[in-house]
Each structure stands twice: as C-alpha cells, then as structure tokens.
Enzyme design. Sequence first.
Site, PDB file in Angstrom:
ATOM      1  N   ARG A 230       0.674  -1.056  -0.675  1.00 14.62           N
ATOM      2  CA  ARG A 230      -0.066   0.473   0.245  1.00 14.62           C
ATOM      3  C   ARG A 230       0.523   1.699   0.239  1.00 14.62           C
ATOM      4  NH1 ARG A 230      -3.284  -3.160  -1.820  1.00 14.62           N
ATOM      5  NH2 ARG A 230      -5.387  -3.484  -1.039  1.00 14.62           N
ATOM      6  N   ASP A 254       4.084   0.228  -6.948  1.00 17.98           N
ATOM      7  CA  ASP A 254       3.316  -0.273  -7.904  1.00 17.98           C
ATOM      8  C   ASP A 254       2.361  -0.039  -6.971  1.00 17.98           C
ATOM      9  OD1 ASP A 254       1.837  -1.939  -9.295  1.00 17.98           O
ATOM     10  OD2 ASP A 254       0.868  -3.232  -7.566  1.00 17.98           O
ATOM     11  N   GLU A 259      -2.573   7.208  -4.491  1.00 16.47           N
ATOM     12  CA  GLU A 259      -3.111   6.676  -6.607  1.00 16.47           C
ATOM     13  C   GLU A 259      -4.578   6.978  -6.512  1.00 16.47           C
ATOM     14  OE1 GLU A 259      -1.735   2.664  -5.374  1.00 16.47           O
ATOM     15  OE2 GLU A 259      -4.143   2.345  -5.521  1.00 16.47           O
ATOM     16  N   HIS A 291      -0.600  -0.454  -9.510  1.00 21.71           N
ATOM     17  CA  HIS A 291      -1.231  -1.331  -9.023  1.00 21.71           C
ATOM     18  C   HIS A 291      -1.894  -2.286  -9.915  1.00 21.71           C
ATOM     19  CE1 HIS A 291      -3.183  -1.372  -4.678  1.00 21.71           C
ATOM     20  NE2 HIS A 291      -3.431  -2.530  -5.194  1.00 21.71           N
TER      21      HIS A 291
HETATM   22  N1  LIG Z   1      -0.575  -4.353  -4.830  1.00 21.56           N
HETATM   23  C1  LIG Z   1      -1.558  -5.678  -5.258  1.00 21.56           C
HETATM   24  O1  LIG Z   1      -2.154  -5.541  -6.671  1.00 21.56           O
HETATM   25  C2  LIG Z   1      -1.312  -5.853  -4.205  1.00 21.56           C
HETATM   26  C3  LIG Z   1      -2.222  -7.043  -4.328  1.00 21.56           C
HETATM   27  C4  LIG Z   1      -2.714  -8.051  -3.036  1.00 21.56           C
HETATM   28  C5  LIG Z   1      -2.155  -7.583  -1.843  1.00 21.56           C
HETATM   29  N2  LIG Z   1      -1.411  -6.446  -1.794  1.00 21.56           N
HETATM   30  C6  LIG Z   1      -1.059  -5.850  -0.820  1.00 21.56           C
HETATM   31  O2  LIG Z   1       0.464  -6.742   0.174  1.00 21.56           O
HETATM   32  C7  LIG Z   1      -0.170  -7.324   1.002  1.00 21.56           C
HETATM   33  C8  LIG Z   1      -0.087  -8.173   2.203  1.00 21.56           C
HETATM   34  O3  LIG Z   1      -0.868  -8.939   1.581  1.00 21.56           O
HETATM   35  P1  LIG Z   1      -0.688 -10.850   1.722  1.00 21.56           P
HETATM   36  O4  LIG Z   1      -1.823 -11.582   1.200  1.00 21.56           O
HETATM   37  O5  LIG Z   1       1.084 -11.816   2.017  1.00 21.56           O
HETATM   38  O6  LIG Z   1      -1.070 -10.363   3.266  1.00 21.56           O
HETATM   39  P2  LIG Z   1      -1.306 -11.596   4.874  1.00 21.56           P
HETATM   40  O7  LIG Z   1      -1.942 -11.102   5.513  1.00 21.56           O
HETATM   41  O8  LIG Z   1      -0.775 -13.250   4.257  1.00 21.56           O
HETATM   42  O9  LIG Z   1       0.677 -10.523   5.885  1.00 21.56           O
HETATM   43  C9  LIG Z   1       0.540  -9.883   5.929  1.00 21.56           C
HETATM   44  C10 LIG Z   1       1.938  -9.945   6.608  1.00 21.56           C
HETATM   45  O10 LIG Z   1       2.712  -9.116   7.440  1.00 21.56           O
HETATM   46  C11 LIG Z   1       2.752  -8.959   8.831  1.00 21.56           C
HETATM   47  N3  LIG Z   1       2.777  -7.741   9.463  1.00 21.56           N
HETATM   48  C12 LIG Z   1       1.360  -6.870  10.424  1.00 21.56           C
HETATM   49  N4  LIG Z   1       1.701  -6.245  11.315  1.00 21.56           N
HETATM   50  C13 LIG Z   1       2.830  -5.829  10.233  1.00 21.56           C
HETATM   51  C14 LIG Z   1       3.858  -4.834  11.086  1.00 21.56           C
HETATM   52  N5  LIG Z   1       3.538  -3.453  12.004  1.00 21.56           N
HETATM   53  N6  LIG Z   1       5.376  -4.758  10.698  1.00 21.56           N
HETATM   54  C15 LIG Z   1       5.268  -6.227   9.525  1.00 21.56           C
HETATM   55  N7  LIG Z   1       5.001  -6.881   9.345  1.00 21.56           N
HETATM   56  C16 LIG Z   1       2.860  -6.924   9.483  1.00 21.56           C
HETATM   57  C17 LIG Z   1       1.929  -9.867   9.341  1.00 21.56           C
HETATM   58  O11 LIG Z   1       1.746 -10.607  10.613  1.00 21.56           O
HETATM   59  C18 LIG Z   1       1.688 -11.149   8.047  1.00 21.56           C
HETATM   60  O12 LIG Z   1       2.269 -11.217   8.466  1.00 21.56           O
HETATM   61  C19 LIG Z   1      -2.119  -6.237   1.377  1.00 21.56           C
HETATM   62  O13 LIG Z   1      -2.169  -5.778   3.116  1.00 21.56           O
HETATM   63  C20 LIG Z   1      -1.814  -5.593   1.185  1.00 21.56           C
HETATM   64  O14 LIG Z   1      -1.820  -4.020   1.359  1.00 21.56           O
HETATM   65  C21 LIG Z   1      -1.515  -5.879  -2.840  1.00 21.56           C
END
Ligand SMILES: NC(=O)c1ccc[n+]([C@@H]2O[C@H](COP(=O)([O-])OP(=O)(O)OC[C@H]3O[C@@H](n4cnc5c(N)ncnc54)[C@H](O)[C@@H]3O)[C@@H](O)[C@H]2O)c1
Length: 342
Positions: A230, A254, A259, A291
């Site tokens: 994000r 990305d 955005e 994105h």
């Molecule tokens: N660019 C895109 O098109 C796209 C698509 C899907 C998801 N995303 C982003 O990717 C992110 C991650 O997705 P995911 O499926 O791996 O999520 P997930 O929930 O599987 O993993 C997120 C991880 O972040 C950790 N976390 C929480 N707070 C934290 C902190 N303060 N510091 C460090 N780590 C912390 C959690 O413990 C978890 O292990 C989503 O939150 C979303 O914002 C982007």
Amino acid sequence: MKIAFYDTKPYDKTWFKPLSEEYGYKIKFYEHKLNADTAVLATDYDAVCAFVNDTIDKEVVDILYRNGVRLLALRCAGYNNVDFKSAYDKINVVRVPSYSPAAVAEHAAALLLSLNRRIHRAYTRTRDNNFSIDGLMGVDLLGKTAGIVGTGNIGRIFINICKGFGMKVIAYDPYPIKDADFEYVSADDLFKQSDIISLHCPLTPETKHIINAESLAVMQPHTLIINTSRGALINTFELIEALKTRSIGGAGLDVYEEEAEYFFEDFSNDIMVDDDLARLLSFPNVLVTSHQGFFTREAMQAIAEVTMENIHTFDIDGILTNEICYKCSGACKKEQGAKRCF
Ligand SMILES: NC(=O)c1ccc[n+]([C@@H]2O[C@H](COP(=O)([O-])OP(=O)(O)OC[C@H]3O[C@@H](n4cnc5c(N)ncnc54)[C@H](O)[C@@H]3O)[C@@H](O)[C@H]2O)c1
C-alpha cells in the site's frame, strides 16, 4: 441478491458477469468510485462490492446502511479504506483474503529485476535506436541481502523467489512464523542491512510511513525499495528527498500514497497536477506501475469466485466466510476458523 459494483473496468465485467448469472444475482456495474457522492446509487441494493481505492468512511457507511445495504464485499485483500468502527453492527464486511499471492510476489520480483538492470530504460532506448548501455549497470542479486517486511502469504512467496536468486533473506514481522528458514531481525536492523527491501505488510496505524526519513537515513546508498503493498507505507515526500540526495539506490512502486486520483485511469492527454507523482516519475531509478500486482488471469478468476461465494453464503444462511475482525483487523485469525474476538 442485488449487488452494486463500484470502480469497475471492462475486465471486472468479463470475470463477474458469468458468475452472477450462475448465481442468479443482479449486478449493476458502476464506473464511479464509491464515496459520499456515489453511495446513494446503491439504494435498495442488498450488497455493495468495492475495490482498493473506494472510500468506505462513516458517511458512506451511514448512507449505505440507511438505504438497505447489509453486506460490503471487498474484491481485494487489503481493507485499510474501510472504517470498521462505523460499519460494526450495521454492515458486514468480507474480503478476498488470498487470491493469488504468487501474482503479487512475482510482480515485486519483476519490479526488482527491472529496476536493478534498468530494463525500463533499456526498453525506451532500443526503441529509439539507441543501443548504448551506458548508465544501465546493475548488480548481481546472488549473495545480496533481501529484507522482507511482512512474512504473510505474499511475503513468503517473495522470500522463496529471492532464495532462488541465491539471496540471503532477513525479515521483520511482529507475528513471526514458526520454524522459518530465514532470520527475523528488528525493523531497524533490516533497514540497515538490506540491499533490497520489499514491503509485504498491510497498511495499519503501526505500518503507516514505516519508510520515512528516519528509516531511509539508515539504509545503504544502493538499497532498492520495492512496494507492492500500500502506498502509505512510504512517506512519499521523504522518499523523494532520499532519492534527490542519493541516499538510497532506487524504488519500484506498484502503489502510491495518493494513487486513488490517478491509478487505473488513462490521463495521457492531461497535465499531471500531482507534483509528488510527477517528481517520482522523473527519476531514472524509480519505476512506477499502476497497482497491477494482482492482475493475472488466475488472480482475477479467484477474486471473482471468492467474492461471489462470500456473497452467496451470506445470502443463503447469513454466514460470513471471509469476514474481517473489526477489533484486531485479522490478528485473531478468525478467517482461519478461530472464534471472533469482537
Ligand atoms: N499490489 C497489489 O495488487 C496487491 C494485491 C494484494 C495484496 N496487496 C497488499 O499486500 C499486502 C500483503 O498481503 P498478504 O496476502 O501477504 O497479507 P497477509 O495477511 O498474508 O500477510 C501480512 C503480513 O504482514 C504482517 N504484519 C502485520 N503488521 C506488521 C507490521 N507492523 N510490520 C511488519 N509486518 C506486519 C502480518 O503479521 C502478516 O504476516 C496486503 O495487505 C495488501 O495491502 C497488494
């Protein structure tokens, strides 16, 4: 069920229309984003389907609730754009927790490889019959240190990709996984030691601007930052300052803090009025994509299937399969079958 879809593009119709016909649901596809001005378009709809740059604040929740909406089905994983306090006890919120983590992890890898080997610049050069390689030198990734912030679904796949390149992996996550085959370190150590840093955590009050003047100051002058999570994980102004003073090596983005104004739309005939985005786009060592990390056939199919299934189970017997825990924003692992903590 009558469902109002917001912020839709032709590809949303391609994937959702056949499924809605299968389920017998009536879908209205709006191109507008969901906000206080457009929420009224969902009057008398049972559910609203929103995306990453829709605004679901108190005002929007109240309008939707007043007009009969009882389910907000996010067709994405992130949910930082929802005011859960306002939604609680009024509108149920479900999401697609994981559709194709590989899609996003592979896009992060694409940004890393392109940025390191200056593929974005080479592409425009050779199309202009300029075959000089001056200024396009990268580094071997083999043996370098990758620092991963957030070791969830996407972070772990990206870790495996980095290992495939022979990189050493270190990670920071306040909820570390057991028996990890990589080392967890503090955020500060990660920022100091990493040659590349890739962000894979959600946007929360704790992670907002996790990349800021202070963390940028301890990075190495060649460190590449990749952000597919994000935009607001990075303080854009402070990133620009670090790029201007050459205190980091570059950024592959990305996502971008502001955005919502630009991403997913074509402004090629307009004047860019966002000075920060214009400045970012001016750096040779910055690569911005709009994105698109999620945008693979497999991911679109999974998003459509899980979203429609989320809506269907709610419709049939009120079950909220992929409900987000409003209290802890998911840390209670309700989605994995644990008792809700709110
Ligand atoms: N660019 C895109 O098109 C796209 C698509 C899907 C998801 N995303 C982003 O990717 C992110 C991650 O997705 P995911 O499926 O791996 O999520 P997930 O929930 O599987 O993993 C997120 C991880 O972040 C950790 N976390 C929480 N707070 C934290 C902190 N303060 N510091 C460090 N780590 C912390 C959690 O413990 C978890 O292990 C989503 O939150 C979303 O914002 C982007």
